[in-house]
Structure formats: structure tokens, C-alpha cells
Design a protein around this motif. Structure first.
Motif, PDB file in Angstrom:
ATOM      1  N   HIS A  42      -5.660  22.324 -11.353  1.00  0.00           N
ATOM      2  CA  HIS A  42      -4.600  21.350 -11.626  1.00  0.00           C
ATOM      3  C   HIS A  42      -3.499  21.946 -12.498  1.00  0.00           C
ATOM      4  O   HIS A  42      -2.399  21.393 -12.563  1.00  0.00           O
ATOM      5  CB  HIS A  42      -5.185  20.112 -12.317  1.00  0.00           C
ATOM      6  CG  HIS A  42      -6.102  19.332 -11.432  1.00  0.00           C
ATOM      7  ND1 HIS A  42      -6.990  18.398 -11.922  1.00  0.00           N
ATOM      8  CD2 HIS A  42      -6.288  19.358 -10.086  1.00  0.00           C
ATOM      9  CE1 HIS A  42      -7.672  17.870 -10.910  1.00  0.00           C
ATOM     10  NE2 HIS A  42      -7.255  18.439  -9.792  1.00  0.00           N
ATOM     11  N   ALA A  46      -2.548  19.957 -19.653  1.00  0.00           N
ATOM     12  CA  ALA A  46      -2.148  18.618 -19.230  1.00  0.00           C
ATOM     13  C   ALA A  46      -1.633  17.840 -20.431  1.00  0.00           C
ATOM     14  O   ALA A  46      -2.079  18.042 -21.563  1.00  0.00           O
ATOM     15  CB  ALA A  46      -3.325  17.888 -18.595  1.00  0.00           C
ATOM     16  N   ASN A  90       0.734  17.927 -15.327  1.00  0.00           N
ATOM     17  CA  ASN A  90      -0.097  19.122 -15.188  1.00  0.00           C
ATOM     18  C   ASN A  90       0.821  20.340 -15.235  1.00  0.00           C
ATOM     19  O   ASN A  90       1.630  20.552 -14.322  1.00  0.00           O
ATOM     20  CB  ASN A  90      -0.871  19.083 -13.871  1.00  0.00           C
ATOM     21  CG  ASN A  90      -1.975  18.039 -13.907  1.00  0.00           C
ATOM     22  OD1 ASN A  90      -2.609  17.837 -14.932  1.00  0.00           O
ATOM     23  ND2 ASN A  90      -2.193  17.361 -12.788  1.00  0.00           N
TER      24      ASN A  90
END
Length: 556
Positions: A42, A46, A90
């Protein structure tokens, strides 16, 4: 880019978006954070900032996330930003930007990880402070390892630190010690409330060698001789065992000096001026209940004798008079009751108990062999000592094992595990990487592979995922040092070193990441770039182990 720098970049991007859109910048937090996603596919990091701010700012979180992503992608270190769900960001960094950390680490060298986080703070750090009535026992060993590591961490974070050992050489326990030595010298059993163990006989014999006629004196004079000479001998032995353990103190403070200099009376006078002293039934009391203590404390008994608490007050005032703004006490698990009274005492002096005094409590440690805790020392008789620990594990393993865990948690130290040459042994696992990186450096030199100057470094060649993950772990080091110092928790450094060790092994074992040329292969820029990474790993491992007081061997 470190997680903290990336978080600051995200916040800066949010400010730019808010200003562009005419949104209220007062809604922005002072700080934010980024997290490593569980699934690295991902991205590298984040952020949930868009979801935190969207509704407050009157903007749909996903719409705000899109604006933040566009702003973040202007930064040279950010490769791309994806948006997931209701507004997760992300963030994927440019591997070549991440790789620049290898150069930064080697330029900084031994100073990599140092900061000014605690610059300007003057901290007195007292730890171990075992009574001079016997060798340093297992609880003191834990504080010796953790306290010394903490002093190094605090200094690395920019604080001015004075380490201190408080030598309790006054009071009833010293009387019992002297009488125990006297009894041993005469061949009598130890007094009922006295001390046993082979060390008592050793000290008694040493006293007699310095004062051959001591047993010809009357009992009072003989006991006083055993007290004076025996305490000096015992303390010299304590200092020597700590020195062998790599622990030395800036100041060794004698309790009896407080009495000799009249500092207990000075402390009493100061406390009386503050209005917290009262007299009842011939005794002098400090009204600590005014500041949350469970009961008031006696300073001077009705017979005129000072209490231990009075000495604690005088000692604290002495530290403050020496210019220490924060006095940190590291105490054993049986000292929980001291927290309330000591903080109340500081308040009675007019200090801020949340700023000027700090008390850390260490939990129990067991040294375990064959699944059973060791309870007895061959020499001390009743407790496991520093020498027992070092004999069983060695200095490095003992220091690492004790510093590896949060000190507010009880721990069992398994002798078999901590002496094994295996990946399961954390100190071996980390030191093996120290030795392997040193070996790679030697082999590189032998085949003519050298890093070259800073200008020769090619970060864009370190883009393999194994290289990137190792670099990210290395970049965590400065923030980990600062956080460990602020939280007084050296174990975070140990855990990061183990993470780095794991990432290095994965990097080293990856065929695409060979450092040394294979066979007749020509040395190329890729080999040189990976040598920078190898040497940067060695630097961070060595720096981190040094903070824990553990060696970084070049060979194993």
C-alpha cells in the motif's frame, strides 16, 4: 526522510491546502504522525490526517485527501500518494531519496542519532545506590544496566547529566554490618539481625590485616574499627565490581557528609520557612499530606535522632542547590511507597513535583537456569549478585538483556538463551551483524572495493526493496534515541537494533544485493553503493550498542 520529517511534511501540505482554500488553519494540530501500513504494497507510510480534519473543516475527507495528495507529490522525496477508503493517504517515497540516509549516517559517524531534544536540561540521575553492607544484588544490577544506558541516552539527546551514587553510610544497617564483621572475626555466628555470606568473612579478614590489633580493643572500639575500615573496603569492592561492569558515576555521595555539614538542619529550616513543619509530642514533622501523601512524615524523632526521610530531604535540597533542575531517582520494586512522599517533599520545598523530581520504579529480575530461578549466591549467601550475573552471562549479554525490557516489567533472564550462539539470543543476533558488517568492510578492502568520496555516492542505485527496508530502519534511529531519552526507556533502542539486524540479514542474503563482486566480476557503482549501506549499518549498530554499554565486535 524519517517518519517525523514526513509527518511534518504532511502537516505542512495540509497548511498549504487550508490557506489556498481559505480554511481555518487554527483547526490544524501542532503535530501529526504517520504509520507503517501492515501491507507494504500500500505504500511506505500512511496518514489519517484528512479524515481527522475533513468534517471539522467542512470538507469531505476524501476530497481533502485528494488535495493533500496533490500537494505532497510536489515534494522531491515523495514518489506518489494513493487514497484509500474514506480518506487514508498511502504515501510512497522515492527510494533514491530514502537511500541518501546511508550518506547522512556515515557523514555523522558516531554522532548519528545525537540531537538537541533535551538541550538546556540539567538532570541529576541517581541509580543503584546499594547499601554498603554487601555486594550489588540482582535489583541493583538491573538499575546499573538501565541507569547507565539512560545516562548515555540523555546526553545523546543534549541534556547535561550528572550521574550519582548515594552511599548510605549512616544508620542502623551500618551498625548491623559492623557487628557482623566483628562476630565473624571472633569466630562467632552472625548476630540475629546481622549479615551472613562468605563476603563478611572476607571483609573481616581484610579489616584485621589493616588493623591487626583490632580484637584486642574493647568491644565498642573494635566495632567502630570494623565499621570504619569495613565500610571503606565494602564500598571499594562495590565500585570495582561496577567498574568491571562498565558503570562509573560522576559523583559518589556520602550520606554521613549531610550530617557532618549540618545539611539536615538546613533542610529543616528551609521547610519550616515554607510553612510545612510542625512539632508534636517532642518530634518534628513535615506535613506532606498537604501535597497528596498518605500520612505526614517525621523528620526528627523525640529522642533527637534524625529519620531517614530527613536525610532524603537534605539530599534532594543538596542536588537542587548544585543546580540540577530535575532529580531522577531510580528505585527498586519495594520502593513504590516512596513516590508519594518524595513528590510531596519536593512540593514542600516549593518545587514543582512534576518538573523537579522524577521517580522510576524497576521491577524484579530473576536469573533462570534450567527453568528455575537462581536464589542464592555462593558468596553473598542470600541474594544473586552482580558478579553472579556477569559470571553466568558476561558483561555484554547482561547489560543488553537488562536494558532490552521496559524496567517496569518483571523479567526472567534465561542463562541458556542468553549464552547461546543463535538467532534466538538477541544480543548475539545484533552483535553478529556488527561483526558481519566489519567483515564485509575488510573483504571489500582486500579486493579493492572502496566507497569513495561523498560525491561518488549513487543513492539511485539502492532501490531494491531489501535495501529500502534496511534504510528505513536505519532512519528510525535518531527518533528512537530521542524518544527513548524522553520516555526514560532504553529498551526501544535495543528493539530497533534487532529490527535493523533482521533487515540487514534479509538484505545480505538477497542475491540481487551482493556487495562483493562475484568471481571475475568487475567492481561497479552498485557494489560501491551497497558498501555505503553496509558501513552505514555498522555505524548505527555500533552507535546503538554503545548507548546500551555493549560492545560492537569486529569478529565473532
Amino acid at each position: 526522510m524519517t517518519p517525523a520529517k514526513l509527518a511534518a511534511t504532511v502537516l505542512s501540505a495540509a497548511r498549504a491546502v487550508f490557506e489556498t482554500r481559505g480554511l481555518d488553519t487554527a483547526l490544524l494540530p501542532e503535530i501529526t504522525s504517520v504509520e507503517r501500513p501492515r501491507n507494504l504494497e500500500h505504500g511506505d507510510y500512511a496518514s489519517t490526517l484528512a479524515m481527522q480534519l475533513g468534517k471539522k473543516a467542512g470538507v469531505a475527507p476524501r476530497e481533502l485527501a485528494q488535495a493533500l495528495a496533490a500537494e505532497l507529490e510536489k515534494h522531491p522525496a515523495v514518489k506518489e500518494v494513493g487514497i484509500a477508503g474514506p480518506g487514508f493517504l498511502n504515501i510512497r517515497l522515492d527510494p533514491a531519496e530514502i537511500a541518501k540516509a546511508a550518506r547522512d549516517i556515515l557523514v555523522a559517524g558516531a554522532n548519528y542519532g545525537h540531537s538537541d531534544t533535551l538541550a538546556g536540561e540539567r538532570i541529576n540521575l541517581e541509580f543503584v545506590s546499594a547499601n554498603p553492607t554487601g555486594p550489588v544484588h540482582i535489583g541493583g544490577v538491573r538499575w546499573a544496566a538501565v541507569g547507565d544506558a539512560l545516562s548515555r541516552l540523555l546526553r545523546a539527546a543534549g541534556a547535561q547529566v550528572g550521574t550519582e551514587y548515594y552511599f548510605n553510610d549512616a544508620g542502623a544497617q551500618i551498625d548491623r554490618f559492623a557487628r557482623s564483621l566483628y562476630a565473624s572475626a571472633k569466630g562467632d555466628p552472625a548476630p540475629e539481625d546481622g549479615y551472613g555470606g562468605a563476603y563478611i568473612a572476607e571483609i573481616a579478614t581484610a579489616v584485621r590485616s589493616q588493623a591487626p590489633d583490632v580484637l584486642d580493643l574493647d568491644e565498642a572500639e573494635a566495632v567502630e574499627t570494623f565499621r570504619r575500615v569495613g565500610v571503606d573496603l565494602m564500598f571499594a569492592e562495590i565500585k570495582a565490581s561496577l567498574d568491571d561492569f562498565g558503570v562509573n558515576f560522576d559523583t559518589y555521595f556520602n550520606e554521613k557528609d549531610l550530617h557532618a555539614r549540618g545539611e539536615l538542619q538546613q533542610a529543616l529550616d528551609r521547610l519550616r520557612e515554607q510553612g510545612h513543619v510542625f512539632d508534636t509530642d517532642g518530634a518534628v514533622w513535615l506535613r506532606t499530606t498537604d501535597f497528596g501523601d498518605d500520612k505526614d512524615r517525621v523528620l526528627r524523632k523525640s529522642d533527637g535522632d534524625w529519620t531517614y526521610f530527613a536525610a532524603d530531604c537534605a539530599y534532594y535540597l543538596d542536588k537542587r542547590n548544585r543546580g540540577f533542575e530535575r532529580c531522577v531517582y531510580m528505585l527498586g520494586a519495594d520502593h513504590h511507597g516512596y513516590v508519594g512522599r518524595m513528590k510531596a517533599m519536593a512540593a514542600c520545598f516549593g518545587d514543582d513535583p512534576e518538573k523537579n523530581i522524577e521517580i522510576l520504579i524497576g521491577q524484579l529480575v530473576n536469573l533462570v537456569r534450567d527453568g528455575e530461578p537462581m536464589r542464592m549466591s555462593k558468596r553473598a549467601g542470600t541474594v544473586v549478585t552482580l558478579e553472579d550475573f556477569v559470571d553466568a552471562l558476561g558483561v555484554d549479554a547482561t547489560r543488553y538483556a537488562l536494558a532490552r525490557y521496559s524496567s517496569d516489567s518483571p523479567i526472567d533472564i534465561d542463562i541458556d538463551l542468553w549464552t547461546s550462539a543463535s538467532r534466538e539470543n538477541p544480543v548475539y543476533y545484533v552483535q553478529y551483524v556488527a561483526a558481519r558488517t566489519a567483515s564485509v568492510a575488510r573483504q571489500s578492502e582486500a579486493v579493492g572495493l572502496r566507497r569513495g568520496d561523498e560525491a561518488d555516492f549513487r543513492p539511485e542505485l539502492l532501490v531494491n526493496s531489501k535495501e529500502t527496508e534496511l534504510l528505513k530502519a536505519l532512519e528510525e534511529y535518531p527518533e528512537t534515541v530521542s524518544r527513548s531519552a524522553e520516555l526514560r526507556e532504553p529498551h526501544h533502542v535495543a528493539r530497533l537494533l534487532e529490527k535493523i539486524a533482521g533487515e540487514y540479514h534479509r538484505f545480505y542474503d538477497e542475491p540481487a544485493c551482493r556487495i562483493l563482486p562475484k568471481g571475475d566480476e568487475q567492481i561497479g557503482d552498485g557494489n560501491r553503493a551497497r558498501l555505503w549501506l553496509n558501513d552505514a549499518t555498522r555505524t548505527v549498530i555500533a552507535n546503538g550498542l554503545a548507548l546500551l554499554g555493549v560492545s560492537a565486535p569486529e569478529r565473532m
